[in-house]
Scaffold this active site. Structure first.
Site, PDB file in Angstrom:
ATOM      1  N   HIS A   1       0.871  -1.182   0.000  1.00  0.00           N
ATOM      2  CA  HIS A   1       0.000   0.000   0.000  1.00  0.00           C
ATOM      3  C   HIS A   1       0.911   1.236   0.000  1.00  0.00           C
ATOM      4  CE1 HIS A   1      -2.808   2.957   1.754  1.00  0.00           C
ATOM      5  NE2 HIS A   1      -3.789   2.135   1.451  1.00  0.00           N
TER       6      HIS A   1
ATOM      7  N   ASP B   1       3.068  -4.481   7.944  1.00  0.00           N
ATOM      8  CA  ASP B   1       1.805  -3.793   7.716  1.00  0.00           C
ATOM      9  C   ASP B   1       0.672  -4.758   8.058  1.00  0.00           C
ATOM     10  OD1 ASP B   1      -0.460  -2.542   6.860  1.00  0.00           O
ATOM     11  OD2 ASP B   1       0.240  -2.140   4.817  1.00  0.00           O
TER      12      ASP B   1
ATOM     13  N   GLN C   1      -4.485  -4.991   6.924  1.00  0.00           N
ATOM     14  CA  GLN C   1      -5.463  -5.971   6.433  1.00  0.00           C
ATOM     15  C   GLN C   1      -5.464  -7.242   7.280  1.00  0.00           C
ATOM     16  OE1 GLN C   1      -7.731  -5.451   4.105  1.00  0.00           O
ATOM     17  NE2 GLN C   1      -6.938  -3.421   3.595  1.00  0.00           N
TER      18      GLN C   1
ATOM     19  N   LYS D   1     -10.584  -0.444  10.085  1.00  0.00           N
ATOM     20  CA  LYS D   1     -10.761  -1.639   9.252  1.00  0.00           C
ATOM     21  C   LYS D   1     -11.112  -2.861  10.100  1.00  0.00           C
ATOM     22  CE  LYS D   1      -7.313  -0.160   5.812  1.00  0.00           C
ATOM     23  NZ  LYS D   1      -8.100   0.434   4.733  1.00  0.00           N
TER      24      LYS D   1
ATOM     25  N   CYS E   1      -4.835   2.403  -3.685  1.00  0.00           N
ATOM     26  CA  CYS E   1      -3.649   2.973  -3.031  1.00  0.00           C
ATOM     27  C   CYS E   1      -2.461   2.028  -3.119  1.00  0.00           C
ATOM     28  CB  CYS E   1      -3.929   3.345  -1.574  1.00  0.00           C
ATOM     29  SG  CYS E   1      -5.161   4.630  -1.402  1.00  0.00           S
TER      30      CYS E   1
END
Lengths: 158, 410
Positions: free
Chosen positions: B121, B201, B204, B227, B367
């Protein structure tokens, strides 16, 4: 506002059966490439100018090609029909009429815009206005580039 | 027993209609919807306990501080971290920026390599690019294979330089869904350089997979609350306390100091050193409630539910003439964000028509422009599932794609 305003039958027809869509135009005087990185649209416009009357150069032929949404491709198709055969100065004026229409500032030269008039409803979808303008702005840039004595111009919009 | 049909009832917005049709919300990878428990926790905080934290001596200030710190403790437990290493940020993006500015910018220099991947991202690309000119390190990217996985040979070639000082990658791609073998990757980079710092990251993965930051081998884990059923404006940087302790602050102001004179300042202890100014207190409380909600469902059950949806959705999408699904085909190797292309149709047109069918999907580059370009397109359409999505909604997605195809192809 309904989906029919966005995707009228005339627009879908230009999308499914585009006019003057071709990967090349032989010969041509100027080639512009416009892209919109935000939506990934890519558009090539090639323009051949008829200079038989040096005081009033005319759009002899135009070909567009590209990758983009239905609105952008259909609008480029409708643009191509509206500008071919017109003096460059007149076609630029028509481009300005289309731009004003897309910004909700009334419809001028309705008869000359031909199927371009069908895009009027898109003015109600602000995020899609730039899609409808892509082809016309590329054409305008082609005329400007030609007038500046150059034969190639690449533009990144957003 | 995990029942999405029952779970849906906890989410007020999912009861509404769009364009006269029941909302089929398939854009949770962009932001998730919020259960009533989260909305109530935020409202109750303002109605009953609102005050600033860590300062006042009155009852409300104590209760607000307790609520805020309790949220930190629960978020820490949710990812297996020490609460001292949980810095509340606005989102994952801010968490990456803290690591870029306070760690990479001050520790790395010419000759060092920051290694990201082509799958990231923009939030895990741009912060490194911003500090790179000043720090002088080299920024490189692990290549991605055509089927949307990290190229391990390509990784090893860069590691062989012996100069990789920071490695960062997503645990789960927001575009192709790929679940990266983060623990294995962390092992590889540390085998090449024992002191390499590993940044993960989790934007997600944390909402969708059971997460243990130590098992991941991460020195830093970045994620966003919105999220994972929480509100916007709150996220976390989870870091090893000894690393955070040694880092200079990112933003300066109140809360992050222990003493200020006009000549200089000594900084507060972690994590407060990185939480300058009044934090997003109600949002942190909301995130705490979201974590409680997910804990009650059980993250193993959440994951099993999404695998079950993928087992229906992937074959159904692939069966549609002209549809290409990007990323791994095996539900066990991927998350519930499914990007696809429909031959001859632009994602913005697909998204517009599907919206009229009540189906909310994302169209664009998500993104992650470098990755989407690698897939051979400028944009894709993405359907992403979460705890409240049902098999019936998978069918609605498939129907909406067929409607879209008929609309444009006549």
């Amino acid at each position: 506002m309904s989906l029919d305003d966005l995707y009228q039958e005339i627009i879908l027809d230009h999308y499914r059966s585009p006019r003057n869509r071709s990967a090349d135009l032989d010969p041509h005087d100027v080639h512009v490439h416009h892209s919109n990185p935000l939506c990934g649209d890519e558009l090539d416009v090639r323009l051949r100018v008829d200079r038989s009357d040096p005081t009033a150069p005319t759009v002899d032929a135009l070909a567009f090609d590209g990758d983009g949404c239905a609105i952008s491709m259909a609008s480029a198709s409708a643009m191509s029909e509206a500008v071919v055969g017109r003096k460059l100065s007149d076609a630029e004026d028509l481009t300005e009429a289309f731009r004003l229409m897309m910004h909700g500032e009334g419809v001028k030269r309705e008869d000359d815009l031909l199927d371009g008039v069908a895009f009027q409803g898109i003015a109600k979808f602000p995020v899609r206005v730039k899609c409808a303008l892509l082809g016309w702005m590329a054409f305008k840039d082609a005329v400007t580039t030609y007038a500046a004595g150059r034969d190639e111009h690449r533009v990144t919009n957003d | 027993m995990f029942d999405a049909t029952t779970i849906r009832k906890d989410f007020p917005v999912l009861q509404r209609q769009v364009h006269g049709r029941p909302l089929v919300y398939l854009d949770s990878a962009a932001t998730s919807q919020k259960p009533q428990a989260v909305l109530d926790a935020i409202t109750r905080f303002y109605e009953e306990r609102n005050a600033n934290v860590h300062r006042g001596v009155h009852a409300l200030a104590e209760e607000a501080t307790e609520a805020y710190e309790s949220a930190r403790t629960r978020v820490a437990r949710f990812v297996g971290a020490d609460p001292r290493g949980v810095v509340f940020t606005r989102n994952a993006t801010e968490a990456f920026n803290i690591v870029a500015y306070s760690w990479a910018r001050t520790r790395l220099g010419p000759g060092d390599i920051v290694l990201s991947t082509q799958m990231e991202h923009h939030a895990n690309i741009v912060p490194w690019q911003l500090v790179q000119p000043e720090a002088g390190f080299e920024l490189r990217y692990v290549p991605v294979t055509p089927d949307g996985r990290l190229d391990i040979d390509g990784l090893e070639r860069i590691l062989a330089t012996g100069r990789v000082k920071l490695f960062t990658c997503t645990a789960m791609s927001n575009v192709v869904g790929t679940i990266n073998p983060v623990a294995d990757l962390a092992g590889r980079v540390r085998a090449a350089n024992r002191d390499c710092v590993v940044v993960v990251d989790g934007a997600q993965s944390v909402p969708h997979l059971p997460t243990d930051v130590l098992a991941l081998g991460a020195d830093f884990l970045c994620f966003s609350g919105h999220k994972m059923l929480g509100p916007t404006g709150i996220g976390a940087l989870v870091g090893k306390p000894e690393l955070l302790d040694a880092m200079p602050p990112f933003l300066g102001g109140g809360e992050m100091i222990s003493n200020v004179t006009l000549e200089g300042t000594t900084f507060n202890e972690i994590p407060y050193k990185f939480e300058a100014g009044t934090p997003a207190i109600a949002e942190a409380v909301g995130l705490g409630a979201a974590v409680d909600y997910l804990d009650a469902l059980g993250m193993d059950a959440v994951r099993a539910h999404e695998v079950a949806l993928l087992e229906v959705a992937l074959p159904a999408l692939l069966a549609i003439d002209g549809v290409t699904v990007h990323g791994p085909r095996d539900p066990h190797e991927r998350g519930a964000a499914v990007s696809f292309s429909v031959a001859g149709l632009h994602p913005h047109d697909i998204g517009t028509i599907m919206d009229r069918e009540g189906v909310a999907v994302r169209a664009g580059h998500h993104c992650a422009k470098p990755l989407v370009r690698l897939l051979g397109s400028a944009a894709t359409t993405r359907a992403s599932f979460y705890v409240y999505n049902t098999v019936d909604e998978v069918a609605a997605l498939v129907d909406a794609i067929e409607v879209t195809k008929r609309f444009f192809n006549g």
